[in-house]
Design an enzyme around this catalytic site. Structure first.
Site, short mmCIF file in Angstrom:
data_model
loop_
_atom_site.label_atom_id
_atom_site.label_comp_id
_atom_site.label_asym_id
_atom_site.label_seq_id
_atom_site.Cartn_x
_atom_site.Cartn_y
_atom_site.Cartn_z
CG HIS A 388 -5.29 -7.33 2.61
ND1 HIS A 388 -4.32 -8.26 2.73
CD2 HIS A 388 -5.80 -7.21 3.96
CE1 HIS A 388 -4.33 -8.62 3.96
NE2 HIS A 388 -5.05 -7.90 4.74
CD GLU A 389 -8.13 -3.99 5.13
OE1 GLU A 389 -8.84 -4.57 5.63
OE2 GLU A 389 -6.84 -3.73 5.22
#
Length: 596
Positions: A388-389
């Site tokens: 995600h990041e």
């Protein structure tokens, strides 16, 4: 007893390298002082932007200040995030914050002054200077706002009134987070524990149904006691939205909010309508949950409990990186090469240490690579967090590498697309390669909750918010009874007949802080839908879809969000992307059903 490590006890290879921004604090101090000097220069343009040369000079200087002040701020804040108890970096972060406030205040004359130039004259100024062409979209956007900008005197009054207008939201925050206390309940071990905002969801996920029910009742019984006050803060906030919309000559508060991203009201309405047409899938999921939990009656406090007991397999950080690299291979060699560069060049701060900021984020500043803060624990969720990041980080990397500073930052409307697309691709890889049925069921349950929480729940919020603003715009009173009845009815509509909609849920709207950021929640649903649609295109079309997607990643804010998403093959002015996302939900529900 295991104690948390100090910063110095963490190996360097697991820490981000902020020296890539500033090798030492002396260089930071130099840039800080340079910004101070440049502010003295830019203020000389006040009241004197009369020629294309002046216009170009002030904009270039503004960009230079923005880049430098951004570096100063990001470095100081990230140093503080390493260890919030470090007083040296507390002071540095405060100093950087004050500088950025000074930058905003000192440069605030630029936009009103550009807008005061006759549109025809502004176009002539742009056309006679080649270097101004880069700002074309910026100017077009400013001109778009022109009918909604008031005289300088009126704008000054509105700006000064902002602190009063924001007081409603501040009162809500203080009541909700500081003054309101919840009772104690008995946990799984029969011990008395004080209920808090922080532990509520954990109790709602408890295997012990009595704990779930006790937490639910304690939470909403408390909100009921304060419901008149919460209704007043909600009404005050809505009246604020309506006041600003009317004052700035918009047709509604919804239109005023969407105008920022150049989005038509129909997009919002179509989202609600599309989700209404697919509520049968949520009803089916609720029915499945009731069956799997073996309950005669499914209640609202049963919604968060996992269908599959916690899957507790652990992954080393290095194993997690390998999984992410494998999962994101469909985006191509270049993307994987950038991921490896990030993993190997210390973009990431991996482990928790004493004083470190909690949670996870991707951040950075123009002119240097992005950074990721993690607090890696080795769970499957932590693997998804890396994907995600790094989605955010590579979106930032592509955008910063391709766009000039003025367009490098992307809008919130598209911010979650790259991160969620990465999660969806990783999920697809794990599902296809899992040899463990329990793991596969756990993964599916994790994904189902994403659909329930990010599409259905956020669209229900969006519908409630629209209703509350509309009745106020008609001159009707916003009372606790009106708000609670609507919220209760929406829960019945969205969750269907296989669940008992407990009376307590009618007070849930009072604990949702997002309602104080007007018409914000729908962006979660559109972003998630767009990401799922893009991930499916990448998996089904391959290189053609990847190229479209990369074009989107490189675009920053060089165009309006809907136009940027069209580059990636997603048209949110139609129901197609939301339906395609919900098609994935339906297919996985089918798969889940076959495994049981």
């Amino acid at each position: 007893m295991a104690t948390l490590k100090t910063r110095s006890e963490i190996e360097d290879k697991y820490k981000w390298r902020l020296e890539d921004i500033y090798e030492d604090e002396k260089l930071w101090e130099e840039d800080y002082n340079k910004v101070k000097e440049l502010l003295k220069e830019i203020v000389k343009f006040k009241g004197k932007i009369n020629t294309s040369k002046d216009l170009l000079s002030v904009l270039k200087l503004h960009d230079e200040i923005g880049i430098m002040a951004g570096k100063v701020f990001v470095y100081a804040r990230m140093r503080r995030d390493e260890d919030n108890t470090n007083t040296k970096y507390q002071a540095l972060a405060d100093k950087a914050m004050r500088l950025n406030i000074e930058v905003m205040s000192t440069t605030s004359f630029i936009v009103p002054e550009i807008l005061s130039i006759d549109t025809q004259k502004l176009m002539e100024m742009i056309n006679e200077c080649e270097e101004l062409k880069i700002y074309q979209h910026y100017f077009e956007d400013l001109i778009r706002f022109k009918p909604h900008v008031l005289s300088p005197e009126e704008e000054k009054i509105l700006a000064e009134a902002e602190t009063i207008a924001e007081s409603v939201s501040n009162i809500y925050t203080m009541l909700n987070n500081a003054d309101m206390k919840f009772p104690t309940i008995k946990d799984e071990n029969g011990e008395e524990v004080e209920l808090t905002h922080g532990n509520f969801i954990r109790f709602m996920q408890s295997k012990d149904r009595n704990v779930r029910m006790a937490a639910f009742n304690a939470m909403y019984d408390t909100y009921e006691k304060f419901i008149n006050t919460f209704s007043s803060t909600m009404a005050g906030n809505i009246k604020k939205d309506i006041f600003y919309a009317k004052t700035r000559k918009y047709n509604s508060s919804l239109e005023a909010s969407l105008f920022e991203d150049n989005i038509n009201v129909e997009v919002y309405d179509n989202l609600i309508e599309t989700v209404h047409n697919r509520l049968n899938l949520l009803h089916r999921y609720v029915s499945l949950k009731k069956k799997l939990l073996g309950l005669y009656e499914l209640h609202m406090y049963d919604l968060y409990v996992p269908l599959i007991q916690e899957y507790d397999k652990k992954f080393t950080y290095e194993e997690a990186l390998e999984l992410v690299l494998e999962g994101l291979k469909p985006i191509g060699d270049e993307y994987i090469s950038l991921l490896k560069k990030g993993f190997n060049s210390r973009w990431i701060d991996v482990y928790e240490n004493r004083g470190k900021t909690s949670g996870a984020y991707s951040w950075g500043t123009y002119g240097t690579h992005p950074y990721v803060l993690l607090n890696y624990q080795g769970k499957l969720n932590d693997v998804f967090t890396i994907a995600h990041e790094m989605g955010h980080s590579l979106h930032t990397y592509y955008s910063n590498s391709t766009q000039p500073y003025i367009y490098a930052g992307y809008k919130i409307f598209v911010a979650e697309v790259a991160s969620t697309c990465n999660e969806a691709l990783l999920m697809d890889y794990l599902l296809k390669n899992s040899k463990d049925e329990k793991e596969k069921l756990y993964l599916l349950n994790h994904f189902f909750e994403e659909f329930r929480g990010t599409i259905y729940r956020q669209v229900m919020f969006a519908e409630f918010e629209k209703y509350a603003h509309e009745i106020a715009e008609k001159g009707e009173s916003i009372t606790p009874e009106v708000l609670c009845k609507k919220y209760y009815d929406l829960n019945k509509l969205y969750y269907g007949d296989d669940i008992v909609v407990d009376e307590g849920i009618s007070y849930e709207w009072a604990r949702i802080p997002h309602f104080y950021r007007n018409f914000y929640v729908y962006k979660y649903a559109t972003g998630f839908s767009a990401a799922i649609a893009i991930s499916q295109m990448i998996l089904n079309e391959g290189e053609k879809a990847v190229q479209r997607y990369k074009e989107f990643l490189k675009s920053g804010s060089s165009d309006y969000p809907l136009n940027l998403l069209k580059k990636a093959g997603v048209d949110l002015t139609t129901p197609k992307p939301v339906n395609e996302a919900l098609d994935v939900f339906e297919r996985l529900l089918d798969e889940f059903g076959k495994m049981l």
